[in-house]
Design a protein around this motif. Structure first.
Motif, PDB file in Angstrom:
ATOM      1  N   SER A 128     -58.530   4.301 -18.223  1.00 23.27           N
ATOM      2  CA  SER A 128     -59.539   5.187 -17.637  1.00 23.27           C
ATOM      3  C   SER A 128     -58.914   6.429 -17.019  1.00 23.27           C
ATOM      4  O   SER A 128     -57.820   6.386 -16.454  1.00 23.27           O
ATOM      5  N   GLU A 129     -59.645   7.556 -17.154  1.00 29.69           N
ATOM      6  CA  GLU A 129     -59.299   8.804 -16.481  1.00 29.69           C
ATOM      7  C   GLU A 129     -57.909   9.327 -16.845  1.00 29.69           C
ATOM      8  O   GLU A 129     -57.209   9.925 -16.024  1.00 29.69           O
ATOM      9  N   ASN A 130     -57.524   9.113 -18.091  1.00 31.48           N
ATOM     10  CA  ASN A 130     -56.277   9.664 -18.622  1.00 31.48           C
ATOM     11  C   ASN A 130     -56.599  10.922 -19.428  1.00 31.48           C
ATOM     12  O   ASN A 130     -57.700  11.054 -19.962  1.00 31.48           O
ATOM     13  N   THR A 131     -55.630  11.840 -19.529  1.00 32.21           N
ATOM     14  CA  THR A 131     -55.888  13.078 -20.247  1.00 32.21           C
ATOM     15  C   THR A 131     -54.712  13.469 -21.134  1.00 32.21           C
ATOM     16  O   THR A 131     -53.561  13.144 -20.840  1.00 32.21           O
ATOM     17  N   ALA A 132     -55.045  14.182 -22.222  1.00 32.61           N
ATOM     18  CA  ALA A 132     -54.042  14.708 -23.146  1.00 32.61           C
ATOM     19  C   ALA A 132     -54.697  15.765 -24.022  1.00 32.61           C
ATOM     20  O   ALA A 132     -55.921  15.911 -24.025  1.00 32.61           O
ATOM     21  N   GLN A 133     -53.901  16.454 -24.784  1.00 31.22           N
ATOM     22  CA  GLN A 133     -54.454  17.399 -25.759  1.00 31.22           C
ATOM     23  C   GLN A 133     -55.188  16.643 -26.858  1.00 31.22           C
ATOM     24  O   GLN A 133     -56.304  16.975 -27.226  1.00 31.22           O
ATOM     25  N   ASP A 134     -54.556  15.589 -27.403  1.00 32.77           N
ATOM     26  CA  ASP A 134     -55.176  14.708 -28.395  1.00 32.77           C
ATOM     27  C   ASP A 134     -55.005  13.264 -27.926  1.00 32.77           C
ATOM     28  O   ASP A 134     -53.915  12.861 -27.512  1.00 32.77           O
ATOM     29  N   GLY A 135     -56.079  12.467 -28.022  1.00 33.33           N
ATOM     30  CA  GLY A 135     -55.997  11.072 -27.617  1.00 33.33           C
ATOM     31  C   GLY A 135     -55.865  10.917 -26.112  1.00 33.33           C
ATOM     32  O   GLY A 135     -54.819  10.502 -25.624  1.00 33.33           O
ATOM     33  N   GLY A 136     -56.928  11.227 -25.392  1.00 38.25           N
ATOM     34  CA  GLY A 136     -56.880  11.121 -23.934  1.00 38.25           C
ATOM     35  C   GLY A 136     -56.495   9.734 -23.454  1.00 38.25           C
ATOM     36  O   GLY A 136     -55.706   9.589 -22.526  1.00 38.25           O
ATOM     37  N   GLY A 137     -57.052   8.701 -24.102  1.00 37.97           N
ATOM     38  CA  GLY A 137     -56.687   7.329 -23.777  1.00 37.97           C
ATOM     39  C   GLY A 137     -55.508   6.852 -24.599  1.00 37.97           C
ATOM     40  O   GLY A 137     -54.433   6.579 -24.066  1.00 37.97           O
ATOM     41  N   ILE A 138     -55.703   6.762 -25.917  1.00 40.19           N
ATOM     42  CA  ILE A 138     -54.673   6.262 -26.837  1.00 40.19           C
ATOM     43  C   ILE A 138     -54.550   7.199 -28.029  1.00 40.19           C
ATOM     44  O   ILE A 138     -55.555   7.627 -28.608  1.00 40.19           O
ATOM     45  N   PHE A 139     -53.311   7.471 -28.410  1.00 42.30           N
ATOM     46  CA  PHE A 139     -53.026   8.239 -29.618  1.00 42.30           C
ATOM     47  C   PHE A 139     -52.178   7.367 -30.534  1.00 42.30           C
ATOM     48  O   PHE A 139     -51.175   6.797 -30.101  1.00 42.30           O
ATOM     49  N   ALA A 140     -52.584   7.247 -31.804  1.00 44.67           N
ATOM     50  CA  ALA A 140     -51.833   6.415 -32.759  1.00 44.67           C
ATOM     51  C   ALA A 140     -51.668   7.170 -34.070  1.00 44.67           C
ATOM     52  O   ALA A 140     -52.604   7.800 -34.554  1.00 44.67           O
ATOM     53  N   ARG A 141     -50.449   7.080 -34.648  1.00 46.65           N
ATOM     54  CA  ARG A 141     -50.189   7.819 -35.884  1.00 46.65           C
ATOM     55  C   ARG A 141     -49.246   7.054 -36.804  1.00 46.65           C
ATOM     56  O   ARG A 141     -48.476   6.204 -36.386  1.00 46.65           O
ATOM     57  N   ASP A 142     -49.360   7.341 -38.099  1.00 44.10           N
ATOM     58  CA  ASP A 142     -48.402   6.912 -39.111  1.00 44.10           C
ATOM     59  C   ASP A 142     -48.192   5.399 -39.172  1.00 44.10           C
ATOM     60  O   ASP A 142     -47.144   4.872 -38.806  1.00 44.10           O
ATOM     61  N   GLY A 143     -49.232   4.714 -39.639  1.00 42.07           N
ATOM     62  CA  GLY A 143     -49.107   3.284 -39.893  1.00 42.07           C
ATOM     63  C   GLY A 143     -49.220   2.398 -38.683  1.00 42.07           C
ATOM     64  O   GLY A 143     -48.767   1.249 -38.716  1.00 42.07           O
ATOM     65  N   CYS A 144     -49.832   2.887 -37.616  1.00 40.38           N
ATOM     66  CA  CYS A 144     -50.007   2.052 -36.419  1.00 40.38           C
ATOM     67  C   CYS A 144     -51.227   1.144 -36.560  1.00 40.38           C
ATOM     68  O   CYS A 144     -52.140   1.418 -37.330  1.00 40.38           O
ATOM     69  N   GLU A 145     -51.218   0.076 -35.803  1.00 38.52           N
ATOM     70  CA  GLU A 145     -52.342  -0.849 -35.774  1.00 38.52           C
ATOM     71  C   GLU A 145     -52.749  -1.100 -34.324  1.00 38.52           C
ATOM     72  O   GLU A 145     -51.949  -1.594 -33.531  1.00 38.52           O
ATOM     73  N   LEU A 146     -54.000  -0.746 -33.985  1.00 39.48           N
ATOM     74  CA  LEU A 146     -54.539  -0.982 -32.656  1.00 39.48           C
ATOM     75  C   LEU A 146     -55.526  -2.133 -32.726  1.00 39.48           C
ATOM     76  O   LEU A 146     -56.464  -2.094 -33.528  1.00 39.48           O
ATOM     77  N   THR A 147     -55.332  -3.147 -31.895  1.00 38.94           N
ATOM     78  CA  THR A 147     -56.254  -4.273 -31.821  1.00 38.94           C
ATOM     79  C   THR A 147     -56.717  -4.397 -30.381  1.00 38.94           C
ATOM     80  O   THR A 147     -55.957  -4.799 -29.504  1.00 38.94           O
ATOM     81  N   LEU A 148     -57.981  -4.036 -30.129  1.00 33.71           N
ATOM     82  CA  LEU A 148     -58.548  -4.084 -28.789  1.00 33.71           C
ATOM     83  C   LEU A 148     -59.679  -5.094 -28.799  1.00 33.71           C
ATOM     84  O   LEU A 148     -60.622  -4.960 -29.591  1.00 33.71           O
TER      85      LEU A 148
END
Length: 195
Positions: A128-148
């Motif tokens: 919560s309440e995180n910031t970035a240019q891209d992906g304020g919460g989570i940023f994933a690239r190039d073959g990543c796997e997110l399981t929430l």
């Protein structure tokens, strides 16, 4: 804390890793080359700064596990991963009351940056309440796997450009199930290509 080459870090029961700075990566914790860290039971990781991984940086076959009311807050990265930056065939586990709040990244992944075949597995976590240019919460690239799954809340994060909540691209996969909530001004941004 700098761990290189098959090392193990255990931090638990009220340990504080606060207000540290690294010129390069990992403001509080740096893991590399098949090292691992188990952080649990009321550990604080606050107000750390670095180029990548404001609080923690891990790369090249590392495993990072945070559980049991661990708080990762108000950390900052000049570039990637305000809270955690993890890359290259590594895994991060977030569970049992972990809170990632108020982290900032200059470019990608306010709370978590995951790059190049990384697995992010989260359950019973608040992002919560995180910031970035891209992906304020989570940023994933190039073959990543997110399981929430299981009461994960991704809310009130912000991105200047893309993916307030989660931004994923480059053959990455996102699984959301069992009570995951993305709320209030968050976005899930995926590439137009089927993933």
């Amino acid at each position: 804390v700098h761990m290189w080459g098959y090392c193990l870090l255990e931090a638990q029961r009220g340990v504080t890793l606060d207000s540290n700075h690294a010129v390069n990566n990992g403001g509080a914790v740096y893991l590399a080359e098949f090292s691992s860290a188990e952080v649990s039971r009321n550990v604080s990781m606050h107000s750390n700064t670095a180029r990548d991984g404001g609080a923690t940086f891990a790369a090249n076959g590392c495993a990072l596990a945070l559980s049991g009311s661990v708080s990762v807050g108000n950390n900052a990265a000049d570039q990637r991963g305000g809270g955690i930056a993890i890359s290259v065939d590594s895994t991060v586990y977030l569970s049992d009351g972990v809170r990632m709040e108020g982290n900032v990244a200059g470019t990608r992944g306010g709370a978590v940056y995951a790059g190049l075949r990384v697995s992010v597995i989260a359950s019973s976590v608040v992002i919560s309440e995180n910031t970035a240019q891209d992906g304020g919460g989570i940023f994933a690239r190039d073959g990543c796997e997110l399981t929430l799954s299981g009461s994960v809340s991704v809310g009130n994060n912000a991105a200047d450009q893309r993916g307030g909540g989660i931004y994923a691209y480059g053959d990455s996969t996102v699984y959301l199930s069992d009570g995951v909530r993305t709320v209030s001004y968050t976005h899930l941004t995926l590439p137009t290509k089927r993933i």
